[in-house]
Design an enzyme around this catalytic site. Structure first.
Site, PDB file in Angstrom:
ATOM      1  N   ASP A  50      -8.081  -5.241  -0.947  1.00  0.00           N
ATOM      2  CA  ASP A  50      -8.176  -6.163  -1.813  1.00  0.00           C
ATOM      3  C   ASP A  50      -7.420  -7.781  -1.588  1.00  0.00           C
ATOM      4  O   ASP A  50      -8.358  -8.528  -2.678  1.00  0.00           O
ATOM      5  CB  ASP A  50      -7.473  -5.295  -3.140  1.00  0.00           C
ATOM      6  CG  ASP A  50      -7.696  -3.686  -3.593  1.00  0.00           C
ATOM      7  OD1 ASP A  50      -7.173  -3.399  -3.438  1.00  0.00           O
ATOM      8  OD2 ASP A  50      -9.165  -2.823  -3.576  1.00  0.00           O
TER       9      ASP A  50
ATOM     10  N   HIS B  59       0.972  -1.316   0.144  1.00  0.00           N
ATOM     11  CA  HIS B  59      -0.217   0.117   0.319  1.00  0.00           C
ATOM     12  C   HIS B  59       0.909   1.379  -0.010  1.00  0.00           C
ATOM     13  O   HIS B  59       2.343   1.618   0.459  1.00  0.00           O
ATOM     14  CB  HIS B  59      -0.807  -0.185   0.967  1.00  0.00           C
ATOM     15  CG  HIS B  59      -2.450   0.824   0.924  1.00  0.00           C
ATOM     16  ND1 HIS B  59      -1.677   1.631   1.470  1.00  0.00           N
ATOM     17  CD2 HIS B  59      -3.148   0.780   0.797  1.00  0.00           C
ATOM     18  CE1 HIS B  59      -3.295   3.111   1.219  1.00  0.00           C
ATOM     19  NE2 HIS B  59      -4.346   1.483   1.217  1.00  0.00           N
TER      20      HIS B  59
HETATM   21  C1  SDX Z   1      -6.154   0.653  -3.076  1.00  0.00           C
HETATM   22  O1  SDX Z   1      -4.201   5.228  -2.011  1.00  0.00           O
HETATM   23  C2  SDX Z   1      -4.754   4.299  -1.503  1.00  0.00           C
HETATM   24  O2  SDX Z   1      -5.531   4.544  -0.408  1.00  0.00           O
HETATM   25  C3  SDX Z   1      -5.774   3.067  -1.885  1.00  0.00           C
HETATM   26  C4  SDX Z   1      -6.705   1.819  -1.505  1.00  0.00           C
HETATM   27  C5  SDX Z   1      -7.653   2.997  -1.383  1.00  0.00           C
HETATM   28  O3  SDX Z   1      -8.955   2.733  -0.342  1.00  0.00           O
HETATM   29  O4  SDX Z   1      -8.337   4.225  -2.205  1.00  0.00           O
HETATM   30  O5  SDX Z   1      -6.767   1.830  -0.117  1.00  0.00           O
HETATM   31  C6  SDX Z   1      -7.230   0.908  -2.722  1.00  0.00           C
HETATM   32  O6  SDX Z   1      -5.855   0.462  -4.285  1.00  0.00           O
HETATM   33  C7  SDX Z   1      -5.475  -0.587  -2.250  1.00  0.00           C
HETATM   34  C8  SDX Z   1      -3.992  -0.521  -3.194  1.00  0.00           C
HETATM   35  C9  SDX Z   1      -4.571  -1.854  -4.078  1.00  0.00           C
HETATM   36  N1  SDX Z   1      -3.117  -2.536  -4.946  1.00  0.00           N
HETATM   37  C10 SDX Z   1      -2.610  -3.536  -5.141  1.00  0.00           C
HETATM   38  O7  SDX Z   1      -2.548  -4.143  -4.265  1.00  0.00           O
HETATM   39  C11 SDX Z   1      -1.449  -3.691  -5.959  1.00  0.00           C
HETATM   40  C12 SDX Z   1      -0.568  -3.682  -5.394  1.00  0.00           C
HETATM   41  N2  SDX Z   1       0.136  -3.127  -4.525  1.00  0.00           N
HETATM   42  C13 SDX Z   1       1.194  -2.584  -5.189  1.00  0.00           C
HETATM   43  O8  SDX Z   1       1.165  -2.628  -6.516  1.00  0.00           O
HETATM   44  C14 SDX Z   1       2.123  -1.856  -4.407  1.00  0.00           C
HETATM   45  O9  SDX Z   1       1.670  -2.482  -3.348  1.00  0.00           O
HETATM   46  C15 SDX Z   1       1.049  -0.392  -4.184  1.00  0.00           C
HETATM   47  C16 SDX Z   1       1.011   0.698  -5.655  1.00  0.00           C
HETATM   48  C17 SDX Z   1      -0.218   0.035  -3.802  1.00  0.00           C
HETATM   49  C18 SDX Z   1       1.979   0.499  -3.508  1.00  0.00           C
HETATM   50  O10 SDX Z   1       3.636   0.790  -4.313  1.00  0.00           O
HETATM   51  P1  SDX Z   1       4.405   1.459  -3.756  1.00  0.00           P
HETATM   52  O11 SDX Z   1       4.363   2.841  -3.828  1.00  0.00           O
HETATM   53  O12 SDX Z   1       6.105   0.894  -5.040  1.00  0.00           O
HETATM   54  O13 SDX Z   1       4.810   0.257  -2.525  1.00  0.00           O
HETATM   55  P2  SDX Z   1       6.081   0.763  -2.045  1.00  0.00           P
HETATM   56  O14 SDX Z   1       6.758   2.012  -1.905  1.00  0.00           O
HETATM   57  O15 SDX Z   1       5.784   0.525  -0.062  1.00  0.00           O
HETATM   58  O16 SDX Z   1       6.722  -0.299  -2.076  1.00  0.00           O
HETATM   59  C19 SDX Z   1       7.699  -0.908  -1.476  1.00  0.00           C
HETATM   60  C20 SDX Z   1       8.616  -1.581  -2.263  1.00  0.00           C
HETATM   61  C21 SDX Z   1       9.499  -1.646  -3.471  1.00  0.00           C
HETATM   62  O17 SDX Z   1       9.818  -1.786  -4.065  1.00  0.00           O
HETATM   63  P3  SDX Z   1      12.184  -1.120  -4.109  1.00  0.00           P
HETATM   64  O18 SDX Z   1      11.605  -0.919  -5.085  1.00  0.00           O
HETATM   65  O19 SDX Z   1      11.663  -0.658  -2.380  1.00  0.00           O
HETATM   66  O20 SDX Z   1      12.914  -2.007  -4.079  1.00  0.00           O
HETATM   67  O21 SDX Z   1       7.986  -2.919  -2.617  1.00  0.00           O
HETATM   68  C22 SDX Z   1       7.465  -2.968  -3.484  1.00  0.00           C
HETATM   69  C23 SDX Z   1       7.623  -2.134  -4.326  1.00  0.00           C
HETATM   70  O22 SDX Z   1       8.964  -2.630  -5.761  1.00  0.00           O
HETATM   71  N3  SDX Z   1       6.089  -3.874  -3.735  1.00  0.00           N
HETATM   72  C24 SDX Z   1       5.918  -4.486  -4.219  1.00  0.00           C
HETATM   73  C25 SDX Z   1       4.502  -4.627  -3.531  1.00  0.00           C
HETATM   74  N4  SDX Z   1       4.473  -3.581  -3.422  1.00  0.00           N
HETATM   75  C26 SDX Z   1       5.026  -3.484  -3.607  1.00  0.00           C
HETATM   76  N5  SDX Z   1       6.091  -5.929  -3.905  1.00  0.00           N
HETATM   77  C27 SDX Z   1       5.594  -7.186  -4.688  1.00  0.00           C
HETATM   78  N6  SDX Z   1       4.594  -7.175  -4.439  1.00  0.00           N
HETATM   79  C28 SDX Z   1       3.439  -6.357  -4.283  1.00  0.00           C
HETATM   80  N7  SDX Z   1       2.511  -6.254  -3.924  1.00  0.00           N
END
Ligand code: SDX
Length: 393
Positions: free
Chosen positions: A328, A270
């Site tokens: 989700d 998230h």
């Molecule tokens: C919603 O904003 C909101 O409030 C949204 C929401 C709402 O109610 O409106 O809560 C609803 O959208 C929930 C999120 C739903 N999306 C997903 O479940 C899709 C899968 N999640 C990822 O796409 C991701 O976690 C995001 C897009 C949600 C967040 O991405 P970020 O901002 O890159 O997350 P982060 O900065 O915390 O990531 C830290 C690290 C990164 O790696 P590095 O760059 O440090 O090497 O963790 C990795 C990311 O690449 N990472 C993941 C991951 N999510 C983040 N790796 C594997 N699987 C994942 N799901």
């Protein structure tokens, strides 16, 4: 330096806003609607009461609640011409495509609630949107499965009305199942608002130009559709289906950790929560309630989800990056068990989030200091240079 442009490396976007509606503490996993913990509202309240709270800032008195519920109920039908509007779509259109179009099309039908300078028109537009989203969503579903539209019934509560509009057929009586209606109402509460997420920011930015509320909510629907946002519930269920069995989980965990693999564990991580999403816990409980009510004992997807969560929460990659299940992760399994096709998951998210979108839109419009949104940029393009005629290149 980039030629004539010198940019200040300290420049950071100041795209932020003040709001009294929702508070999130990502580190502590806290979510409050107007100061009330989400768990208490989900347990004791209902979705229309939550809409009232988000819109007006206080829980309604019994009289206010009765009046609000009555007004919403009186707006659940859509203009009959909307039914003809739907006929233009292919039957295999994604319901979210239908929703983006039909929500925007409301601007073409309800001219008497598009003048945002008129408080009464703003209130009527808010009521219409909260009331008509389930009707449009059910119509989008019915259209894609080739069944006749079902009109709303004013003697049903919000969630029961929606379930009936989706699953009733003219050939037999529709039986409301209170446990499922209550579970769906709780799911709507959990999805109602979430501070300045991507789609809410989209609605605010669209609204800051003075666009009418129906157009602004249509913009929010479009943004929510993305798999990184509201589309994640659809993507999470597709991922669990692709994993298929508990034995395949390690392979997918490895892919999620591989920087060269674009695969992400859908339903995990998230932008804000670096702790367990408080909604995910309630969603998991609701999932078990629905599966028990429906007598679904050994749902293979649930088994995969539970094992995937257990493995991920003990894996150093996810621990170090603070990746937890989000709302989700369990919603897809629940909605699938209720009978919704995967393509409808984000539509339901949009139905619920309309309450938060319109509350945030209202708060912004009613802020006397509000100006048109204009995010700043850091220019990193070509420096100043003279044009070269094509025969000289
Ligand atoms: C919603 O904003 C909101 O409030 C949204 C929401 C709402 O109610 O409106 O809560 C609803 O959208 C929930 C999120 C739903 N999306 C997903 O479940 C899709 C899968 N999640 C990822 O796409 C991701 O976690 C995001 C897009 C949600 C967040 O991405 P970020 O901002 O890159 O997350 P982060 O900065 O915390 O990531 C830290 C690290 C990164 O790696 P590095 O760059 O440090 O090497 O963790 C990795 C990311 O690449 N990472 C993941 C991951 N999510 C983040 N790796 C594997 N699987 C994942 N799901």
């Amino acid at each position: 330096k980039t030629g004539m442009f010198t940019y200040d490396p300290g420049f950071t976007s100041t795209a932020s806003c003040e709001s009294e509606i929702t508070y999130i503490d990502g580190d502590e996993g806290v979510l409050l609607y107007r100061g009330y913990p989400i768990a208490q509202i989900a347990e004791g309240g209902d979705f229309l009461e939550t809409c009232y709270l988000l819109l007006y800032g206080e829980l309604p008195t019994p009289t206010q609640k009765r009046d609000f519920d009555y007004r919403i109920t009186r707006h659940t039908m859509v203009h009959e011409q909307m039914a003809r509007f739907f006929q233009g779509f292919r039957r295999d259109a994604h319901p979210m495509a239908v929703m983006v179009a039909s929500v925007g099309a409301l601007s073409a039908f309800y001219h008497d609630s598009t003048d945002i300078s008129d408080p009464r028109q703003r209130m009527v537009a808010s009521m219409r949107l909260i009331a008509k989203m389930p009707t449009l969503a059910a119509m989008a579903y019915k259209y894609t499965i080739g069944q006749p539209f079902v009109y709303p019934k004013n003697d049903l509560d919000y969630a029961s009305n929606f379930l009936r509009m989706c699953f009733a057929v003219p050939t037999e009586e529709f039986k409301v199942r209170p446990t499922l209606s209550r579970a769906l109402d709780k799911i709507f509460i959990l999805h109602a608002d979430h501070e300045q997420n991507a789609s809410t920011s989209t609605v605010r930015l669209a609204g800051s130009s003075g666009a009418n509320p129906f157009a602004c909510i249509a913009a929010g629907v479009a943004c929510l559709w993305g798999p990184a946002h509201g589309g994640a519930n659809e993507a999470a269920l597709k991922m669990l289906t692709e994993i298929g069995s508990v034995d395949n989980i390690p392979k997918f965990i490895a892919r999620a950790k591989d920087k060269n693999d674009p695969f992400r564990l859908m339903g995990f991580g998230h932008r804000v929560y670096k702790n367990y999403d408080p909604r995910a816990k309630i969603m998991q409980e609701t999932c078990h309630e629905v599966l028990n009510e429906l007598g679904v004992k050994d749902d293979p997807l649930l088994a995969v989800a539970i094992e995937l969560e257990r493995i991920a929460l003990s894996d150093e990659y996810f621990i170090e990056k603070k990746l937890y299940p989000n709302i989700d992760f369990y919603s897809g399994i629940t909605l699938k068990a209720m009978g919704f096709p995967v393509s409808m998951f984000t539509v339901l998210f949009a139905v619920a989030r309309t309450s938060g979108w319109i509350a945030q839109w209202k708060e912004m419009i009613e802020d006397p200091g509000q100006k048109i949104g204009r995010p700043r940029q850091l220019y990193t393009g070509a420096p100043l240079r003279d044009y070269v005629p094509v025969d000289k290149r």
